[in-house]
Design a protein around this motif. Structure first.
Motif, PDB file in Angstrom:
ATOM      1  N   LEU A   1       0.824  -1.217   0.000  1.00  0.00           N
ATOM      2  CA  LEU A   1       0.000   0.000   0.000  1.00  0.00           C
ATOM      3  C   LEU A   1       0.857   1.266   0.000  1.00  0.00           C
ATOM      4  CD1 LEU A   1      -2.822  -1.027   2.507  1.00  0.00           C
ATOM      5  CD2 LEU A   1      -3.075  -0.672   0.054  1.00  0.00           C
ATOM      6  N   LEU A   2       2.018   1.172   0.638  1.00  0.00           N
ATOM      7  CA  LEU A   2       2.930   2.328   0.664  1.00  0.00           C
ATOM      8  C   LEU A   2       3.543   2.612  -0.709  1.00  0.00           C
ATOM      9  CD1 LEU A   2       4.756   1.836   4.087  1.00  0.00           C
ATOM     10  CD2 LEU A   2       3.405   3.830   3.423  1.00  0.00           C
ATOM     11  N   LYS A   3       3.399   1.650  -1.613  1.00  0.00           N
ATOM     12  CA  LYS A   3       3.915   1.833  -2.976  1.00  0.00           C
ATOM     13  C   LYS A   3       2.794   2.086  -3.987  1.00  0.00           C
ATOM     14  CE  LYS A   3       7.928  -1.116  -2.091  1.00  0.00           C
ATOM     15  NZ  LYS A   3       8.569  -2.422  -2.370  1.00  0.00           N
ATOM     16  N   THR A   4       1.555   1.969  -3.521  1.00  0.00           N
ATOM     17  CA  THR A   4       0.407   2.175  -4.412  1.00  0.00           C
ATOM     18  C   THR A   4       0.191   3.670  -4.630  1.00  0.00           C
ATOM     19  OG1 THR A   4      -0.592   0.201  -3.449  1.00  0.00           O
ATOM     20  CG2 THR A   4      -2.020   1.590  -4.780  1.00  0.00           C
ATOM     21  N   PRO A   5       0.091   4.111  -5.878  1.00  0.00           N
ATOM     22  CA  PRO A   5       0.036   5.550  -6.187  1.00  0.00           C
ATOM     23  C   PRO A   5      -0.919   6.391  -5.342  1.00  0.00           C
ATOM     24  CG  PRO A   5       0.142   4.291  -8.204  1.00  0.00           C
ATOM     25  CD  PRO A   5       0.064   3.295  -7.088  1.00  0.00           C
ATOM     26  N   ILE A   6      -2.186   6.065  -5.317  1.00  0.00           N
ATOM     27  CA  ILE A   6      -3.159   6.918  -4.619  1.00  0.00           C
ATOM     28  C   ILE A   6      -3.059   6.742  -3.104  1.00  0.00           C
ATOM     29  CG2 ILE A   6      -5.626   7.383  -4.270  1.00  0.00           C
ATOM     30  CD1 ILE A   6      -6.061   6.577  -7.201  1.00  0.00           C
ATOM     31  N   PHE A   7      -3.012   5.491  -2.673  1.00  0.00           N
ATOM     32  CA  PHE A   7      -3.073   5.202  -1.240  1.00  0.00           C
ATOM     33  C   PHE A   7      -1.776   5.531  -0.505  1.00  0.00           C
ATOM     34  CE2 PHE A   7      -6.281   2.385  -3.140  1.00  0.00           C
ATOM     35  CZ  PHE A   7      -7.394   2.806  -2.427  1.00  0.00           C
TER      36      PHE A   7
ATOM     37  N   GLY B   1       5.827   4.669  18.723  1.00  0.00           N
ATOM     38  CA  GLY B   1       5.971   3.496  17.858  1.00  0.00           C
ATOM     39  C   GLY B   1       4.888   2.468  18.120  1.00  0.00           C
ATOM     40  N   ASN B   2       4.583   2.262  19.384  1.00  0.00           N
ATOM     41  CA  ASN B   2       3.574   1.260  19.755  1.00  0.00           C
ATOM     42  C   ASN B   2       2.159   1.655  19.346  1.00  0.00           C
ATOM     43  OD1 ASN B   2       5.247  -0.710  20.905  1.00  0.00           O
ATOM     44  ND2 ASN B   2       5.356   0.388  22.839  1.00  0.00           N
ATOM     45  N   VAL B   3       1.901   2.954  19.274  1.00  0.00           N
ATOM     46  CA  VAL B   3       0.537   3.381  18.918  1.00  0.00           C
ATOM     47  C   VAL B   3       0.348   3.526  17.403  1.00  0.00           C
ATOM     48  CG1 VAL B   3       0.197   4.573  21.111  1.00  0.00           C
ATOM     49  CG2 VAL B   3       0.988   5.876  19.141  1.00  0.00           C
ATOM     50  N   MET B   4       1.441   3.431  16.666  1.00  0.00           N
ATOM     51  CA  MET B   4       1.335   3.542  15.205  1.00  0.00           C
ATOM     52  C   MET B   4       0.729   2.266  14.633  1.00  0.00           C
ATOM     53  SD  MET B   4       2.475   6.576  14.536  1.00  0.00           S
ATOM     54  CE  MET B   4       2.882   6.684  12.816  1.00  0.00           C
ATOM     55  N   GLY B   5      -0.276   2.420  13.813  1.00  0.00           N
ATOM     56  CA  GLY B   5      -0.923   1.256  13.210  1.00  0.00           C
ATOM     57  C   GLY B   5      -0.099   0.644  12.095  1.00  0.00           C
ATOM     58  N   ASN B   6       0.669   1.478  11.408  1.00  0.00           N
ATOM     59  CA  ASN B   6       1.490   0.993  10.303  1.00  0.00           C
ATOM     60  C   ASN B   6       2.786   0.391  10.842  1.00  0.00           C
ATOM     61  OD1 ASN B   6       3.633   1.342   8.050  1.00  0.00           O
ATOM     62  ND2 ASN B   6       1.692   1.626   6.981  1.00  0.00           N
ATOM     63  N   LEU B   7       3.029  -0.858  10.522  1.00  0.00           N
ATOM     64  CA  LEU B   7       4.183  -1.582  11.075  1.00  0.00           C
ATOM     65  C   LEU B   7       5.517  -1.008  10.616  1.00  0.00           C
ATOM     66  CD1 LEU B   7       2.900  -5.265  10.756  1.00  0.00           C
ATOM     67  CD2 LEU B   7       2.857  -3.797  12.767  1.00  0.00           C
ATOM     68  N   HIS B   8       5.546  -0.413   9.443  1.00  0.00           N
ATOM     69  CA  HIS B   8       6.789   0.169   8.923  1.00  0.00           C
ATOM     70  C   HIS B   8       7.169   1.417   9.731  1.00  0.00           C
ATOM     71  CE1 HIS B   8       6.912  -2.433   5.331  1.00  0.00           C
ATOM     72  NE2 HIS B   8       5.603  -2.425   5.489  1.00  0.00           N
ATOM     73  N   TYR B   9       6.182   2.221  10.040  1.00  0.00           N
ATOM     74  CA  TYR B   9       6.429   3.392  10.894  1.00  0.00           C
ATOM     75  C   TYR B   9       6.760   2.950  12.320  1.00  0.00           C
ATOM     76  CZ  TYR B   9       5.105   6.915   7.456  1.00  0.00           C
ATOM     77  OH  TYR B   9       5.080   7.745   6.356  1.00  0.00           O
TER      78      TYR B   9
END
Length: 384
Positions: free
Chosen positions: A234-240, A274-282
């Motif tokens: 999703l981080l590589k998908t143009p719109i999203f 970090g723990n509250v971030m939903g995105n695992l990469h962040y």
């Protein structure tokens, strides 16, 4: 004597009925409590709790009394029970943060850490106000994203429904005439008829396979690896990609800002964020940053190592914040900037996605029309 015996029987019967009624009511209550527990505590309940707790404490009402009062106002039975337990714990002399820890799955690490910092610094009312703003902004952000995604989701479901209806009920009636002419059918028509026949004859099997496939996908996405790779995609998908980054950057900036205002140590601040971030990469990036900062790294230098997640503007703002000693305020401005960006993007999202959906729908309808018209044209030509 007979009257007394009859009275005793009636009394025993009444007691038995009352017991059964009580046990039934107890079962119902337990079921309701379980269902509420399963569904969790809505964010609006927590927002109401934080906001009014701060107001009541400012008015001079004791902590336990305030929480007890708020428990009576809660519409969620599970949350009501939690608040009563917390109030009882506070009454016994336990701090609010310590009383919240058994319910970390409800309140989260950010919530408890900020309360803890507020109690230690003697600024609990201020912290509650900051926490309210933090969660409110988070709620607004989630609501905007959900609202913006509802329209495309409805359109896609409607398209799938119409397509299935056409293939099951309309296409067989149109294509049945082709069999009478024994004409050679073009490939698109063969594919269309094949799909239609499969849905008609094996519809339940197809539905079962589809449900099983969706179930497996959901199951995979719940695993760490599945979620990690999906989020990477999703981080590589143009719109999203742009939307996801803005949402996470807004959350990152506001959370760090809120925690810094409570005088929590910077390393712990990054770990909590970090723990509250939903995105695992962040999340992974922030955890790595915490370790690097622990070893003496500057925040702006550490963030530079993640250019795909943190654009130059973030690095520049953090650098300015560190130099001026106003990092919390700078990050707050950054959070507001990204929140406004998300707001604008969400407002424009339907107009961005709509042409794509129309194009996709047009292609699907066009392909179906071509598959039906091509053999009809051939048959008409052959007859004439």
């Amino acid at each position: 004597m007979a009257v007394n015996l009859q009275y005793k029987k009636d009394s025993d019967k009444s007691k038995s009925t009352n017991k059964s009624d009580l046990s039934f009511d107890l079962i119902i209550k337990k079921i309701n409590l379980y269902l509420n527990k399963f569904s969790g505590v809505p964010l609006r309940e927590k927002l109401f709790f934080i906001q009014h707790l701060g107001i009541m404490l400012k008015a001079g009402i004791s902590m336990s009394t305030a929480i007890n009062t708020l428990s009576q106002e809660s519409e969620n039975k599970y949350f009501k029970k939690i608040l009563i337990d917390i109030a009882n714990s506070v009454t016994k002399g336990t701090s609010l943060s310590a009383s919240l820890k058994p319910y970390s799955h409800i309140f989260g690490e950010l919530f408890i850490s900020m309360i803890d910092a507020g109690e230690l610094s003697g600024k609990l009312e201020e912290v509650l106000a900051q926490l309210y703003i933090q969660l409110k902004k988070q709620h607004e952000l989630i609501s905007k994203v959900k609202g913006a995604m509802t329209y495309p989701a409805v359109i896609i479901v409607a398209m799938m429904g119409i397509g299935t209806f056409m293939l099951v009920f309309v296409v067989p009636k149109i294509t049945s005439m082709f069999a009478d002419f024994n004409a050679e059918l073009p490939l698109p028509t063969k594919i269309l008829i094949s799909v239609s026949n499969t849905l008609v004859t094996h519809g339940l099997i197809v539905l079962f396979i589809l449900i099983l496939f969706i179930f497996m996908i959901v199951k995979i996405l719940k695993t760490y690896k599945g979620k990690y790779y999906m989020q990477a995609l999703l981080l590589k998908t143009p719109i999203f990609s742009s939307i996801i980054k803005k949402i996470n950057l807004a959350k990152f900036a506001r959370t760090i800002s809120s925690l810094l205002k409570t005088d929590i140590m910077i390393i712990k601040t990054f770990k909590i964020t970090g723990n509250v971030m939903g995105n695992l990469h962040y999340r992974k990036a922030l955890m790595d940053m915490a370790e690097k900062i622990k070893k003496g790294g500057q925040i702006n230098e550490v963030i530079k190592n993640y250019p795909k997640l943190f654009p130059p503007i973030v690095v520049q703002m953090v650098t300015i914040g560190e130099q001026t000693g106003e990092l919390d305020n700078i990050l707050l401005e950054l959070a507001e900037f990204y929140e406004n960006e998300v707001d604008q993007t969400m407002n424009n999202l339907p107009s961005i996605i709509e042409p794509i959906l129309i194009l996709f729908l047009g292609c699907a309808v066009g392909a179906m029309a071509v598959a039906i018209v091509m053999p009809m044209y051939s048959i008409t030509t052959a007859i004439s």
